[in-house]
Scaffold this motif. Structure first.
Motif, mmCIF file in Angstrom:
data_model
loop_
_atom_site.group_PDB
_atom_site.id
_atom_site.type_symbol
_atom_site.label_atom_id
_atom_site.label_comp_id
_atom_site.label_asym_id
_atom_site.label_seq_id
_atom_site.Cartn_x
_atom_site.Cartn_y
_atom_site.Cartn_z
ATOM 1 N N LEU A 18 17.302 23.404 96.641
ATOM 2 C CA LEU A 18 17.078 24.643 96.022
ATOM 3 C C LEU A 18 17.848 25.796 96.513
ATOM 4 N N THR A 19 17.737 25.453 97.971
ATOM 5 C CA THR A 19 18.473 26.544 99.001
ATOM 6 C C THR A 19 19.964 26.685 98.605
ATOM 7 N N PHE A 20 20.435 25.491 98.558
ATOM 8 C CA PHE A 20 22.037 25.007 97.958
ATOM 9 C C PHE A 20 22.298 25.688 96.573
ATOM 10 N N ILE A 21 21.483 25.173 95.746
ATOM 11 C CA ILE A 21 21.558 25.723 94.315
ATOM 12 C C ILE A 21 21.557 27.492 94.415
ATOM 13 N N SER A 22 20.620 27.884 95.021
ATOM 14 C CA SER A 22 20.647 29.390 94.996
ATOM 15 C C SER A 22 21.835 30.046 95.745
ATOM 16 N N LEU A 23 22.100 29.499 96.886
ATOM 17 C CA LEU A 23 23.535 30.065 97.353
ATOM 18 C C LEU A 23 24.603 30.004 96.361
ATOM 19 N N SER A 24 24.584 28.951 95.642
ATOM 20 C CA SER A 24 25.665 28.687 94.914
ATOM 21 C C SER A 24 25.718 29.562 93.494
ATOM 22 N N PHE A 25 24.675 30.218 93.031
ATOM 23 C CA PHE A 25 24.506 30.947 92.078
ATOM 24 C C PHE A 25 24.878 32.310 92.431
ATOM 25 N N VAL A 26 24.230 32.606 93.733
ATOM 26 C CA VAL A 26 24.587 34.143 94.312
ATOM 27 C C VAL A 26 25.976 34.122 94.547
ATOM 28 N N ILE A 27 26.688 33.014 95.129
ATOM 29 C CA ILE A 27 28.562 33.306 95.400
ATOM 30 C C ILE A 27 28.843 33.437 94.018
ATOM 31 N N THR A 28 28.594 32.578 92.809
ATOM 32 C CA THR A 28 29.105 32.614 91.581
ATOM 33 C C THR A 28 29.078 33.922 91.053
ATOM 34 N N PHE A 29 27.831 34.484 91.231
ATOM 35 C CA PHE A 29 27.635 35.985 90.693
ATOM 36 C C PHE A 29 28.396 36.905 91.107
ATOM 37 N N ALA A 30 28.363 36.805 92.656
ATOM 38 C CA ALA A 30 29.177 37.888 93.524
ATOM 39 C C ALA A 30 30.740 37.711 93.016
ATOM 40 N N VAL A 31 31.353 36.609 92.842
ATOM 41 C CA VAL A 31 32.638 36.338 92.604
ATOM 42 C C VAL A 31 32.910 37.019 90.902
ATOM 43 N N SER A 32 31.910 36.678 90.305
ATOM 44 C CA SER A 32 32.186 37.132 88.752
ATOM 45 C C SER A 32 32.232 38.646 88.856
ATOM 46 N N SER A 33 31.102 39.370 89.732
ATOM 47 C CA SER A 33 31.105 40.841 89.534
ATOM 48 C C SER A 33 32.377 41.278 89.933
ATOM 49 N N TYR A 34 32.886 40.829 91.189
ATOM 50 C CA TYR A 34 34.233 41.295 91.689
ATOM 51 C C TYR A 34 35.471 41.142 90.836
ATOM 52 N N THR A 35 35.329 40.097 90.171
ATOM 53 C CA THR A 35 36.553 39.911 89.094
ATOM 54 C C THR A 35 36.438 40.786 87.992
ATOM 55 N N ILE A 36 35.063 41.205 87.647
ATOM 56 C CA ILE A 36 34.897 42.188 86.354
ATOM 57 C C ILE A 36 35.455 43.493 86.798
ATOM 58 N N VAL A 37 35.025 43.877 87.972
ATOM 59 C CA VAL A 37 35.374 45.282 88.472
ATOM 60 C C VAL A 37 36.951 45.283 88.852
ATOM 61 N N GLN A 38 37.593 44.162 89.257
ATOM 62 C CA GLN A 38 39.179 44.223 89.361
ATOM 63 C C GLN A 38 39.914 44.374 87.837
#
Length: 53
Positions: A18-38
């Motif tokens: 669950l820790t691994f899955i949570s970290l994966s979702f957080v990283i995916t969300f952060a990259v997605s947010s950054y891409t949207i802003v760019q």
């Protein structure tokens, strides 16, 4: 060294998974947010450039 309690081993595995899955979702969300802003900044710059010309 080895946990002789099967349920303890399972819960340790579950916690790690669950820790691994949570970290994966957080990283995916952060990259997605950054891409949207760019993309938004690029569109704003392009619109401003088209307006000025």
């Amino acid at each position: 060294m080895y946990d002789r309690n099967p349920s303890g081993s399972f819960f340790r595995f579950l916690l790690g998974f669950l820790t691994f899955i949570s970290l994966s979702f957080v990283i995916t969300f952060a990259v997605s947010s950054y891409t949207i802003v760019q993309d938004s900044e690029e569109q704003t710059a392009a619109a401003f450039e088209a307006l000025v010309k």
